[in-house]
Write a protein that holds these residues in place. Structure first.
Motif, PDB file in Angstrom:
ATOM      1  N   ARG A  26      31.347  32.996  72.097  1.00  0.00           N
ATOM      2  CA  ARG A  26      30.501  33.017  73.294  1.00  0.00           C
ATOM      3  C   ARG A  26      29.379  34.009  73.025  1.00  0.00           C
ATOM      4  N   PHE A  27      28.278  33.519  72.531  1.00  0.00           N
ATOM      5  CA  PHE A  27      27.135  34.336  72.137  1.00  0.00           C
ATOM      6  C   PHE A  27      27.492  35.320  71.027  1.00  0.00           C
ATOM      7  N   LEU A  28      28.484  34.992  70.206  1.00  0.00           N
ATOM      8  CA  LEU A  28      28.976  35.934  69.206  1.00  0.00           C
ATOM      9  C   LEU A  28      27.880  36.313  68.215  1.00  0.00           C
ATOM     10  N   GLY A  29      27.547  37.607  68.185  1.00  0.00           N
ATOM     11  CA  GLY A  29      26.566  38.102  67.242  1.00  0.00           C
ATOM     12  C   GLY A  29      25.121  37.852  67.640  1.00  0.00           C
ATOM     13  N   ASP A  86      23.834  26.875  83.010  1.00  0.00           N
ATOM     14  CA  ASP A  86      24.246  28.191  82.538  1.00  0.00           C
ATOM     15  C   ASP A  86      24.027  28.282  81.027  1.00  0.00           C
ATOM     16  N   PRO A  87      23.422  29.376  80.543  1.00  0.00           N
ATOM     17  CA  PRO A  87      23.196  29.493  79.098  1.00  0.00           C
ATOM     18  C   PRO A  87      24.462  29.324  78.262  1.00  0.00           C
ATOM     19  N   ALA A  88      25.616  29.752  78.791  1.00  0.00           N
ATOM     20  CA  ALA A  88      26.865  29.580  78.046  1.00  0.00           C
ATOM     21  C   ALA A  88      27.203  28.105  77.871  1.00  0.00           C
ATOM     22  N   VAL A  89      26.899  27.304  78.873  1.00  0.00           N
ATOM     23  CA  VAL A  89      27.153  25.864  78.786  1.00  0.00           C
ATOM     24  C   VAL A  89      26.232  25.234  77.749  1.00  0.00           C
ATOM     25  N   PHE A  90      24.947  25.580  77.803  1.00  0.00           N
ATOM     26  CA  PHE A  90      24.003  25.017  76.831  1.00  0.00           C
ATOM     27  C   PHE A  90      24.351  25.480  75.422  1.00  0.00           C
ATOM     28  N   TYR A  91      24.720  26.748  75.279  1.00  0.00           N
ATOM     29  CA  TYR A  91      25.118  27.284  73.973  1.00  0.00           C
ATOM     30  C   TYR A  91      26.279  26.480  73.401  1.00  0.00           C
TER      31      TYR A  91
END
Length: 313
Positions: free
Chosen positions: A257-260, A159-164
């Motif tokens: 979480r992907f802020l900005g 999941d991109p959130a996990v990698f981020y």
């Protein structure tokens, strides 16, 4: 798409582009000049004129610049045509360790940026020249892989959130002892801006980049005052060809979480401010936890355009 030879590159890239042309897609290739020459030869003059070629070095100047450019061009030029058929080969050479990490994060974020849109994106990776960890993480940031064995599910996609979040695992180093510093609170932003402008000049930031630097830091400081702990401390210094600024909020927390990373769809102060900050800076790092929040902004002191690249050539 993972390749090791020019033949493997062409074997995957050319059918991808031809299919898009046959189906009436907006067909775009963001590649190095050598790869463009190869693709034009393989496609033939008539077909190649229907492909928009973009030079990779000018496109991949910074992770947020590229992400914003994808979004801007897609909405304005590509999606109105129909589906976007995109071939892209990121520039990895000449990058610092931090930049490589941010470009890997960029690859994961593309899954979020293009989700639910009429887009088919193929990213090319040269296994013969890139470090093994870049190829390994490509399988984690892309749901499908194409190589000499053909297309298949990655099997390692996360999941991109996990990698981020993994990219934020490394703690920020402390500012150097000789870094200039200043406390700030409500009513003190005018003095803070003057301090930042003076430090930017002293540390060698070109005059035309001083205002973006001051605006970026001012946005973060304003967010701390209005929506965080109400006061903070910042440090400014130069290191490794960059001007760096840390803004510390000892009491506030940011949900990063992907802020900005994407244009805010609704007005939210934190998202709106950080979208602007990321556009003004080369790289922005955020660390937030029980001990407060620290935002580190990087601006290049000089142009660092990517040089010639002969991959796939």
């Amino acid at each position: 798409m993972v390749y090791s030879t020019r033949r493997e590159f062409a074997a995957a890239a050319v059918p991808h582009l031809r299919e898009g042309l046959a189906e009436g897609d907006a067909v775009v290739a963001v590649v190095a000049p050598a790869a463009e020459r190869l693709l034009r030869r393989q496609l033939g003059s008539a077909a190649s004129r229907s492909v928009e070629f973009i030079e990779a070095g000018s496109w991949f100047t910074g992770p947020m610049d590229a992400l914003a450019a994808y979004q801007d061009r897609s909405r304005r030029d590509w999606w109105p045509v129909g589906r976007l058929r995109l071939l892209a080969e990121p520039v990895w050479t000449g990058r610092s360790e931090l930049e490589v990490c941010e470009w890997k994060r960029h690859e994961a974020l593309l899954n979020v940026a293009f989700a639910g849109t009429p887009t088919l994106l193929m990213c090319a990776y040269d296994a013969a020249s890139l470090p093994a960890h870049v190829i390994t993480d490509a399988a984690r940031t892309h749901p499908d892989v194409v190589d000499d064995r053909g297309p298949r599910p990655s099997g390692r996609y996360v999941d991109p959130a996990v990698f981020y979040a993994e990219c934020n695992a490394r703690p920020l180093s402390a500012p150097p002892r000789d870094a200039a510093w200043r406390r700030f609170a409500a009513g003190g932003l005018a003095g803070l801006r003057a301090f930042l402008a003076a430090e930017a000049e002293r540390l060698g930031l070109p005059a035309d980049r001083s205002l973006p630097f001051v605006l970026a830091v001012n946005e973060v400081a304003t967010t701390v005052i209005r929506h965080g702990g109400g006061r903070g401390l910042l440090w400014v210094w130069a290191e490794g060809g960059e001007l760096l600024c840390d803004v510390g909020d000892p009491e506030g927390r940011l949900e990063d979480r992907f802020l900005g990373c994407f244009p805010p769809r609704h007005y939210k102060p934190g998202e709106t401010a950080m979208w602007a900050v990321r556009r003004l800076c080369h790289i922005v790092e955020i660390r937030s936890g029980p001990g407060g929040t620290r935002v580190r902004m990087h601006l290049r002191l000089a142009d660092a355009a990517a040089g010639p690249d002969d991959r796939a050539g």
